[in-house]
Enzyme design. Sequence first.
Site, PDB file in Angstrom:
ATOM      1  N   PRO A 125      -7.126   7.599   6.334  1.00 21.41           N
ATOM      2  CA  PRO A 125      -8.587   7.602   6.245  1.00 21.41           C
ATOM      3  C   PRO A 125      -9.017   7.390   4.795  1.00 21.41           C
ATOM      4  CG  PRO A 125      -7.755   9.835   6.526  1.00 21.41           C
ATOM      5  CD  PRO A 125      -6.582   8.921   6.698  1.00 21.41           C
ATOM      6  N   LYS A 126     -10.106   6.691   4.590  1.00 20.86           N
ATOM      7  CA  LYS A 126     -10.649   6.466   3.254  1.00 20.86           C
ATOM      8  C   LYS A 126     -11.651   7.585   2.958  1.00 20.86           C
ATOM      9  CE  LYS A 126     -12.720   2.831   0.387  1.00 20.86           C
ATOM     10  NZ  LYS A 126     -13.866   3.611  -0.115  1.00 20.86           N
ATOM     11  N   ALA A 127     -11.243   8.519   2.137  1.00 26.25           N
ATOM     12  CA  ALA A 127     -12.063   9.696   1.856  1.00 26.25           C
ATOM     13  C   ALA A 127     -13.337   9.318   1.110  1.00 26.25           C
ATOM     14  CB  ALA A 127     -11.260  10.704   1.041  1.00 26.25           C
TER      15      ALA A 127
END
Length: 575
Positions: A125-127
């Site tokens: 996931p791209k935080a």
Amino acid sequence: MHLIKWFILTFLILSYSTSSLSECTTNPQEHLEAKELMQLLNQWNLAYYEQGISLVTDAVYDQSLQRFFHLQVCYPELNLVALSTQATQQVKHPFAHTGLNKLPTSKAVQQWINERSNQTLWVQPKADGVAVSLIYTNGKLSQAISRGKNGVGQDWTAKVRNLPNVPQQINTHLTQVVLQGELVWRLTNHIQAKQTSQGARSQIAGFMQRQQTDAEEAKKVEVYIWDWPNSGLSMQAQLNQLTSWGFIRSQGLTQPVKSLNDVQHWQNHWYTQPLFMATDGVVLRQQQRPLPETWQEQPPSWAIAWKHPAQQAVTRVSKITYTVGRTGRITPLLELEPFELDQRTISRTSLGSLNKLKQLDVQKGDLVTIQLAGLTLPQLDEVLVRSQPRSKTNHPPEDAFHFLSCLQAKAINKSPYPKGCKQQFIARLTWLSSYQALNMQGISEGTWALLLDAGLLKDLTSWLALTVEDLQPLAGIGTKRSRLLALNFYLARQQPLEVWLSALGMPPSGTDKLFNQQEVKHWQTLAARSLEDWQALSGVGKKRAQDLLEFFNHPVIQEQAEFLANKGVKGFAKP
């Protein structure tokens, strides 16, 4: 984050500007828009870099910046203020720590995967937080550095040493361990698809920028490590080691993928399932990459980002139109310059009511932001830049139509708003033939419009007199369909009184039965009721009782009831 984008877009616009200068023309409205966008961007940048607060989403910022740069080509005297961060100590990263290029479509993701068919690939996931490098020397946290630019970032060491969720000591024999990750604001069971980002990036950015913070706030900061550049280990071995060191938030957030379907599965999973942090997409990484000592200060080729579907966009109002429903409600529609949102092309949105249109003071030419309500329906969020000069509004008055207006075709030409009256008349007929009323198969709004334009409709009931011979000559009807229509018209005569009352637009009559046991179930019984009789029904107040009384006493409704009686519709003929 904004700073990196600003430099990228500056490069793009400079390369574009040379060929565009010759196309510039004097346009006061464009100049005003460029000036107001400049002021907005300066305001947003000031809040972000001095207070750590994002006043708008990334999507709105990016699109507004692109619009400004496009206009700035013709108005070079307009410039954004120099971007700067707080004057804190700048330190050099051990390894380049840069942003990522972004893939725009699933097709581009597929191509990126295809080009790495011999690689082991991972997705994460791209935080939606602030990037950080954590450096451990002989197992002890010795430095924390913001991403920054040009190989250096802010020294966040003192601040990070006071974050209880960041391991301050790790059990290792290695002299130096460099971890790259994200500081994020902890959310509870956050579902990105439903809750957007809840200002999470603003909160963590503001926290890291402020000089004074309290211990309770510090507890809300989590660290999510997504890479250990100099480990020399496989990704799975990295993850196992990170977990043993106490970086528990990284668990389960790096998954092997081999295809676009795999990527889409995890993208959808992290987008729709609860997480402890906000995300704005996914990141794809390949297992093999150059030694970290050779990394350059530019987005790498071995990792790429794919953002979640955009939920907000900037566009221009090209026109304002109105629709009138069967009850006379006027709904303003914003016709928009077409744009893509959540993989759909959107070119209009409803404002719901004239009151809302007046309150927001939206006009043609305004630059607006549109978002998806409930992730489905496009709706106006706010007006970013207002067109000038503001013209005098000429909205139709709210009382131009009502539940008893436009009951006949001849009312259309007599109305001061014939287009709206025609819409209401056809909307009445469309309701009449729908499954909620007479349930006439194969008859749509287009059918009624065709009959009206052919001059075959007098009111809401005159179509009962139409024959196959009347219908067959019409373009698009033909023999087969004319017979089907005639059959539907015949079957409509067999419908009971209650169905016909709904079809004609009778106001709701509460929760009681329409007739008492001793009453005869005929039109005349209802038409003879007084205001007090209607108000005696459960769920019928004074206003609704007045509406019912007006309905049954309206001369056009009475005329159509008589016509239905003559056509043998049960319940309309006198008992």
